[in-house]
Design an enzyme around this catalytic site. Structure first.
Site, PDB file in Angstrom:
ATOM      1  N   TYR A 135       1.039  35.193 -43.026  1.00 52.49           N
ATOM      2  CA  TYR A 135       2.401  35.730 -43.109  1.00 52.49           C
ATOM      3  C   TYR A 135       2.555  37.016 -42.287  1.00 52.49           C
ATOM      4  O   TYR A 135       3.655  37.367 -41.890  1.00 52.49           O
ATOM      5  CB  TYR A 135       2.795  36.028 -44.561  1.00 52.49           C
ATOM      6  CG  TYR A 135       3.046  34.794 -45.414  1.00 52.49           C
ATOM      7  CD1 TYR A 135       2.857  33.522 -44.905  1.00 52.49           C
ATOM      8  CD2 TYR A 135       3.476  34.912 -46.723  1.00 52.49           C
ATOM      9  CE1 TYR A 135       3.069  32.387 -45.679  1.00 52.49           C
ATOM     10  CE2 TYR A 135       3.703  33.792 -47.511  1.00 52.49           C
ATOM     11  CZ  TYR A 135       3.496  32.532 -46.976  1.00 52.49           C
ATOM     12  OH  TYR A 135       3.716  31.426 -47.749  1.00 52.49           O
ATOM     13  N   LYS A 190      -9.720  27.228 -48.271  1.00 49.05           N
ATOM     14  CA  LYS A 190      -9.752  26.020 -47.438  1.00 49.05           C
ATOM     15  C   LYS A 190     -10.925  26.228 -46.480  1.00 49.05           C
ATOM     16  O   LYS A 190     -10.794  26.130 -45.253  1.00 49.05           O
ATOM     17  CB  LYS A 190      -8.400  25.867 -46.710  1.00 49.05           C
ATOM     18  CG  LYS A 190      -8.205  24.551 -46.002  1.00 49.05           C
ATOM     19  CD  LYS A 190      -7.977  23.378 -46.925  1.00 49.05           C
ATOM     20  CE  LYS A 190      -7.899  22.082 -46.130  1.00 49.05           C
ATOM     21  NZ  LYS A 190      -7.979  20.875 -46.953  1.00 49.05           N
ATOM     22  N   ASP A 222      -6.210  21.980 -51.603  1.00 50.99           N
ATOM     23  CA  ASP A 222      -5.600  20.667 -51.851  1.00 50.99           C
ATOM     24  C   ASP A 222      -6.017  20.145 -53.224  1.00 50.99           C
ATOM     25  O   ASP A 222      -5.203  19.607 -53.988  1.00 50.99           O
ATOM     26  CB  ASP A 222      -5.926  19.669 -50.731  1.00 50.99           C
ATOM     27  CG  ASP A 222      -7.336  19.805 -50.191  1.00 50.99           C
ATOM     28  OD1 ASP A 222      -8.041  20.762 -50.583  1.00 50.99           O
ATOM     29  OD2 ASP A 222      -7.760  18.954 -49.394  1.00 50.99           O
ATOM     30  N   ASP A 246       1.416  31.690 -52.657  1.00 52.92           N
ATOM     31  CA  ASP A 246       2.868  31.503 -52.661  1.00 52.92           C
ATOM     32  C   ASP A 246       3.199  30.115 -53.215  1.00 52.92           C
ATOM     33  O   ASP A 246       4.034  29.943 -54.111  1.00 52.92           O
ATOM     34  CB  ASP A 246       3.356  31.640 -51.209  1.00 52.92           C
ATOM     35  CG  ASP A 246       4.861  31.718 -51.081  1.00 52.92           C
ATOM     36  OD1 ASP A 246       5.542  31.674 -52.119  1.00 52.92           O
ATOM     37  OD2 ASP A 246       5.356  31.803 -49.939  1.00 52.92           O
ATOM     38  N   ASP A 250       4.200  28.957 -57.500  1.00 48.50           N
ATOM     39  CA  ASP A 250       5.442  28.245 -57.838  1.00 48.50           C
ATOM     40  C   ASP A 250       5.129  26.925 -58.541  1.00 48.50           C
ATOM     41  O   ASP A 250       5.821  26.529 -59.475  1.00 48.50           O
ATOM     42  CB  ASP A 250       6.278  27.967 -56.583  1.00 48.50           C
ATOM     43  CG  ASP A 250       7.247  29.106 -56.287  1.00 48.50           C
ATOM     44  OD1 ASP A 250       7.134  30.161 -56.942  1.00 48.50           O
ATOM     45  OD2 ASP A 250       8.110  28.945 -55.409  1.00 48.50           O
TER      46      ASP A 250
END
Ligand code: NAD
Length: 362
Positions: A135, A190, A222, A246, A250
């Site tokens: 980001y 990852k 994943d 992020d 959620d």
């Protein structure tokens, strides 16, 4: 102790008023001062984060934040949009650790889209690194590709990066948080594909050696996304980078069924923090007096626990919220057959009454 109260836009003013009412009844010794932020600040001062608001936030021990934004500001230049106020506060206060608990209250088990047996008793804490990752990494932009699958074509690119101190400090936050819970941390990465996340994994493992009492495991993002819906209670503290956090926070939030119930905290290295509900300014219901104030009230409880060192007062709020839910009161977002629908103010009043009753009966 000082709290900066920044209600913001939309339902922000309605829900923060209820949290302030709850804080007032606790009769603790702190000062609260309000200021404009977001669209409201833009309207009054031409900027979503005016100097005076930032100054107040900086000199306070904690910021109690409502929500910002409205579709009507979508055409403004990006630096003037309400959401920039949150980024500005995060940057200026050095807030690097985002805490998003996902708790499923017994009475709201049916609000989840998962089977009750998977979700009943869920209590997990997602800790997301807030200042690094893809980001914010530079360079980023658009250019003409010189290599890759389509040399000469237009392309866009971002840079994923983490420095050692950034990973070390968020790992420590996670291990410390786990010590206060059931002493388990899952670090999500990852590492099988990304250099940045192999580095992340190596450093979290190193820091983990300083916490031999805390069990550490690693999971690819994943798989974590799958396990969160398959067997969410397997998790306790989850720590991950900015982008994975992020998305996963959620996802975890939705496990509980209602966004109106979910608090959050963003902390810096001196435990100064910004506390806000996980939802937005809900322009569709703003001004109607129907918004659920519980996420904001629970954010105020997190503020008492993490920034103001008042864990008992935090417990009192959380226990009052449970009592109110047990009594059958519900705002529209969590209402179901057989419960009583109430508005924002009545819900706040009920939490205040539950705290007062406990105080009187001891
Ligand atoms: P939202 O979270 O505001 O609303 C999504 C849906 O959930 C809406 O139907 C809303 O009515 C409902 N909802 C949200 N909070 C509720 C509550 N407390 N009680 C009952 N129902 C509730 O998300 P959105 O509609 O995508 O965004 C609206 C605005 O909020 C946009 O301008 C967006 O940029 C902004 N936003 C701000 C923040 C923030 O301030 N941190 C976060 C997300 C979105």
């Amino acid at each position: 102790m000082k709290i900066a109260v920044l209600p913001g836009d939309g339902i922000g003013t309605e829900i923060v008023a209820e949290a302030v009412k709850v804080l007032d009844v606790l009769e603790l010794k702190f000062e609260m001062e309000s200021a404009l932020v977001g669209g409201a600040a833009y309207e009054a001062h031409g900027h979503p984060l005016p100097e005076a608001t930032l100054k107040l936030a900086k000199e306070s021990d904690a910021v109690l934040f409502g929500a910002v934004g409205d579709w009507k500001y979508d055409k403004l230049d990006r630096p003037l949009r309400p959401e920039q106020a949150i980024l500005g506060l995060r940057k200026n206060l050095g807030l690097f650790a985002n805490f998003r608990p996902a708790i499923c209250y017994e009475q709201l088990v049916d609000a989840s889209s998962l089977k009750p047996e998977l979700i009943a008793g869920l209590d997990i804490l997602i800790i997301r690194e807030l200042t690094g990752d893809i980001y914010f990494g530079q360079p980023r932009g658009r250019r003409t590709a010189v290599d890759g699958h389509f040399p000469g074509a237009e392309e866009a690119f971002d840079t994923m990066r983490y420095s050692r101190p950034e990973v070390e400090r968020i790992a420590r936050v996670a291990f410390e948080a786990a010590r206060k819970r059931s002493k388990r941390v899952t670090s999500v990465d990852k590492a099988n594909v990304l250099e940045t996340f192999q580095f992340w994994k190596d450093i979290v493992t190193e820091v983990g050696k300083e916490y031999p009492d805390v069990e550490l495991d690693h999971m690819y993002v994943d798989n974590a996304a799958m396990q969160l819906v398959k067997a969410p209670k397997k998790f306790d503290v989850v720590v991950t980078g900015n982008m994975f956090g992020d998305i996963l926070s959620d996802e975890a939030a939705m496990l509980t069924g209602s966004i109106g119930m979910l608090p959050s905290a963003s902390l810096n290295s001196s435990n100064q923090g910004l506390y806000e509900p996980s939802h937005g300014s809900a322009p569709d219901i703003a001004g109607k007096g129907v918004a659920n104030p519980l996420a904001t009230i629970l954010s105020a409880a997190m503020m008492l626990r993490f920034s103001l060192n008042q864990p008992e007062a935090a417990d009192r709020i959380e226990s009052a919220v449970k009592d109110v839910l047990a009594s059958g009161l519900r705002t529209g977002d969590i209402w179901s057959e057989g419960t009583k629908r109430v508005g924002t103010r009545e819900m706040g009043d009920a939490v205040v009454a539950a705290i007062t009753k406990k105080t009187i009966t001891g």
